[in-house]
Design an enzyme around this catalytic site. Structure first.
Site, PDB file in Angstrom:
ATOM      1  N   TYR A  24       7.658  -0.598   0.722  1.00 22.17           N
ATOM      2  CA  TYR A  24       7.770   0.780   0.215  1.00 22.17           C
ATOM      3  C   TYR A  24       9.140   1.432   0.456  1.00 22.17           C
ATOM      4  O   TYR A  24       9.349   2.560   0.026  1.00 22.17           O
ATOM      5  CB  TYR A  24       6.669   1.646   0.844  1.00 22.17           C
ATOM      6  CG  TYR A  24       5.278   1.169   0.468  1.00 22.17           C
ATOM      7  CD1 TYR A  24       4.841   1.205  -0.857  1.00 22.17           C
ATOM      8  CD2 TYR A  24       4.402   0.659   1.426  1.00 22.17           C
ATOM      9  CE1 TYR A  24       3.580   0.750  -1.211  1.00 22.17           C
ATOM     10  CE2 TYR A  24       3.136   0.211   1.088  1.00 22.17           C
ATOM     11  CZ  TYR A  24       2.730   0.255  -0.242  1.00 22.17           C
ATOM     12  OH  TYR A  24       1.481  -0.199  -0.599  1.00 22.17           O
ATOM     13  N   ASN A  75       1.153   9.720  -7.801  1.00 23.54           N
ATOM     14  CA  ASN A  75       1.050   8.431  -7.128  1.00 23.54           C
ATOM     15  C   ASN A  75      -0.235   8.527  -6.313  1.00 23.54           C
ATOM     16  O   ASN A  75      -0.243   9.092  -5.213  1.00 23.54           O
ATOM     17  CB  ASN A  75       2.252   8.168  -6.226  1.00 23.54           C
ATOM     18  CG  ASN A  75       2.148   6.797  -5.553  1.00 23.54           C
ATOM     19  OD1 ASN A  75       1.112   6.133  -5.624  1.00 23.54           O
ATOM     20  ND2 ASN A  75       3.219   6.389  -4.892  1.00 23.54           N
ATOM     21  N   HIS A  81      -6.724   2.522  -7.573  1.00 24.48           N
ATOM     22  CA  HIS A  81      -7.489   1.317  -7.886  1.00 24.48           C
ATOM     23  C   HIS A  81      -8.995   1.509  -7.694  1.00 24.48           C
ATOM     24  O   HIS A  81      -9.758   0.577  -7.925  1.00 24.48           O
ATOM     25  CB  HIS A  81      -7.008   0.161  -6.995  1.00 24.48           C
ATOM     26  CG  HIS A  81      -5.524   0.119  -6.818  1.00 24.48           C
ATOM     27  ND1 HIS A  81      -4.669  -0.068  -7.884  1.00 24.48           N
ATOM     28  CD2 HIS A  81      -4.722   0.292  -5.727  1.00 24.48           C
ATOM     29  CE1 HIS A  81      -3.421  -0.032  -7.438  1.00 24.48           C
ATOM     30  NE2 HIS A  81      -3.418   0.191  -6.139  1.00 24.48           N
ATOM     31  N   ASP A  88     -11.252  11.270 -13.683  1.00 25.81           N
ATOM     32  CA  ASP A  88     -12.044  12.254 -14.429  1.00 25.81           C
ATOM     33  C   ASP A  88     -11.436  13.654 -14.307  1.00 25.81           C
ATOM     34  O   ASP A  88     -11.396  14.412 -15.285  1.00 25.81           O
ATOM     35  CB  ASP A  88     -13.484  12.302 -13.899  1.00 25.81           C
ATOM     36  CG  ASP A  88     -14.347  11.173 -14.447  1.00 25.81           C
ATOM     37  OD1 ASP A  88     -13.909  10.479 -15.387  1.00 25.81           O
ATOM     38  OD2 ASP A  88     -15.464  10.981 -13.920  1.00 25.81           O
ATOM     39  N   HIS A 101       4.293   4.453  -9.014  1.00 22.17           N
ATOM     40  CA  HIS A 101       4.115   3.645  -7.798  1.00 22.17           C
ATOM     41  C   HIS A 101       5.478   3.213  -7.296  1.00 22.17           C
ATOM     42  O   HIS A 101       6.337   2.814  -8.101  1.00 22.17           O
ATOM     43  CB  HIS A 101       3.257   2.407  -8.065  1.00 22.17           C
ATOM     44  CG  HIS A 101       1.893   2.767  -8.547  1.00 22.17           C
ATOM     45  ND1 HIS A 101       0.929   3.241  -7.694  1.00 22.17           N
ATOM     46  CD2 HIS A 101       1.352   2.773  -9.788  1.00 22.17           C
ATOM     47  CE1 HIS A 101      -0.158   3.507  -8.402  1.00 22.17           C
ATOM     48  NE2 HIS A 101       0.075   3.249  -9.671  1.00 22.17           N
ATOM     49  N   LEU A 102       5.647   3.266  -5.985  1.00 24.49           N
ATOM     50  CA  LEU A 102       6.911   2.823  -5.396  1.00 24.49           C
ATOM     51  C   LEU A 102       7.085   1.323  -5.564  1.00 24.49           C
ATOM     52  O   LEU A 102       8.150   0.831  -5.917  1.00 24.49           O
ATOM     53  CB  LEU A 102       6.928   3.168  -3.896  1.00 24.49           C
ATOM     54  CG  LEU A 102       6.888   4.663  -3.611  1.00 24.49           C
ATOM     55  CD1 LEU A 102       6.038   4.940  -2.391  1.00 24.49           C
ATOM     56  CD2 LEU A 102       8.266   5.206  -3.451  1.00 24.49           C
ATOM     57  N   SER A 103       6.008   0.591  -5.284  1.00 23.48           N
ATOM     58  CA  SER A 103       6.062  -0.871  -5.357  1.00 23.48           C
ATOM     59  C   SER A 103       5.647  -1.328  -6.755  1.00 23.48           C
ATOM     60  O   SER A 103       5.021  -0.565  -7.506  1.00 23.48           O
ATOM     61  CB  SER A 103       5.121  -1.475  -4.305  1.00 23.48           C
ATOM     62  OG  SER A 103       3.772  -1.139  -4.605  1.00 23.48           O
ATOM     63  N   ARG A 112      -4.655  -4.598  -7.106  1.00 22.65           N
ATOM     64  CA  ARG A 112      -3.713  -3.516  -7.428  1.00 22.65           C
ATOM     65  C   ARG A 112      -3.338  -3.510  -8.910  1.00 22.65           C
ATOM     66  O   ARG A 112      -2.591  -2.645  -9.368  1.00 22.65           O
ATOM     67  CB  ARG A 112      -2.452  -3.633  -6.567  1.00 22.65           C
ATOM     68  CG  ARG A 112      -2.707  -3.438  -5.095  1.00 22.65           C
ATOM     69  CD  ARG A 112      -1.412  -3.436  -4.306  1.00 22.65           C
ATOM     70  NE  ARG A 112      -1.649  -3.804  -2.925  1.00 22.65           N
ATOM     71  CZ  ARG A 112      -2.042  -2.970  -1.956  1.00 22.65           C
ATOM     72  NH1 ARG A 112      -2.206  -1.689  -2.225  1.00 22.65           N
ATOM     73  NH2 ARG A 112      -2.253  -3.396  -0.729  1.00 22.65           N
TER      74      ARG A 112
HETATM   75  C1  DQA Z   1       1.273   2.479  -4.104  1.00 21.92           C
HETATM   76  C2  DQA Z   1       0.621   1.142  -4.454  1.00 21.92           C
HETATM   77  C3  DQA Z   1      -0.837   1.128  -4.060  1.00 21.92           C
HETATM   78  O1  DQA Z   1      -1.429  -0.116  -4.390  1.00 21.92           O
HETATM   79  C4  DQA Z   1      -0.978   1.336  -2.568  1.00 21.92           C
HETATM   80  O2  DQA Z   1      -2.346   1.410  -2.216  1.00 21.92           O
HETATM   81  C5  DQA Z   1      -0.230   2.525  -2.079  1.00 21.92           C
HETATM   82  C6  DQA Z   1       1.089   2.836  -2.645  1.00 21.92           C
HETATM   83  C7  DQA Z   1       2.785   2.479  -4.387  1.00 21.92           C
HETATM   84  O3  DQA Z   1       3.371   3.556  -4.452  1.00 21.92           O
HETATM   85  O4  DQA Z   1       3.390   1.409  -4.511  1.00 21.92           O
HETATM   86  O5  DQA Z   1      -0.648   3.181  -1.148  1.00 21.92           O
HETATM   87  O6  DQA Z   1       0.693   3.483  -4.924  1.00 21.92           O
END
Ligand code: DQA
Length: 157
Positions: A24, A75, A81, A88, A101-103, A112
């Protein structure tokens, strides 16, 4: 008062900077928030940047989004997931949504790869670290400029 873009962050993102930095990065959530506020101001928007570890709190923030909230960047972290309820709520308020998402979630575990938010999002940005939030703001601003607020009063006679 300028129109607002709501930026929501889900569970464990308060730990950014010390949470799995190889996944991250080293940037903290406060640093990302400050960069978003600066970018938002430059684009002419107020930024309401929030984080919660609680699904219900995130849902309440979405439900009570003020009329001046024009778009939502989210985010949802792990709730991405799992949470039908969060998706909703986003669907119910009818504001444009961009998922961040950061990753690169698609290069990680298969659980994921599923997102309840993506089907209602205008777009998804993943894998670019904290800069993904800035890119999402740019994209949201273009989206909002392309479809002006239907509730806004026209200034032309
Ligand atoms: C995340 C990716 C998700 O799978 C993970 O549970 C996170 C961070 C991301 O920003 O990459 O907590 O949302």
């Amino acid at each position: 008062m300028p129109a607002t873009i709501l930026i929501l962050n889900g569970p464990n993102l308060n730990l950014l900077g010390r949470r799995e930095p190889t996944v991250y990065g080293h940037e903290t959530l406060d640093e990302i928030a400050a960069a978003c506020r600066a970018r938002g101001e430059a684009l002419g928007y107020a930024i309401d940047f929030r984080q919660s570890n609680h699904e219900g709190e995130l849902i309440e923030w979405i439900q009570t989004a003020h009329t001046d909230v024009r778009g939502i960047i989210i985010n949802a972290a792990g709730y991405t997931h799992t949470s039908v309820a969060l998706a909703d709520a986003l669907r119910a308020v009818g504001r444009p949504v961009i998922e961040v998402h950061l990753s690169n979630v698609f290069a990680r575990e298969s659980f994921r790869h599923t997102s309840y938010i993506s089907p209602i999002a205008a777009g998804v940005i993943a894998g670019l670290g904290g800069q993904g939030y800035g890119l999402a703001l740019e994209a949201m601003s273009r989206l909002l400029n392309a479809s002006p607020d239907p509730g806004a009063q026209s200034t032309t006679p």
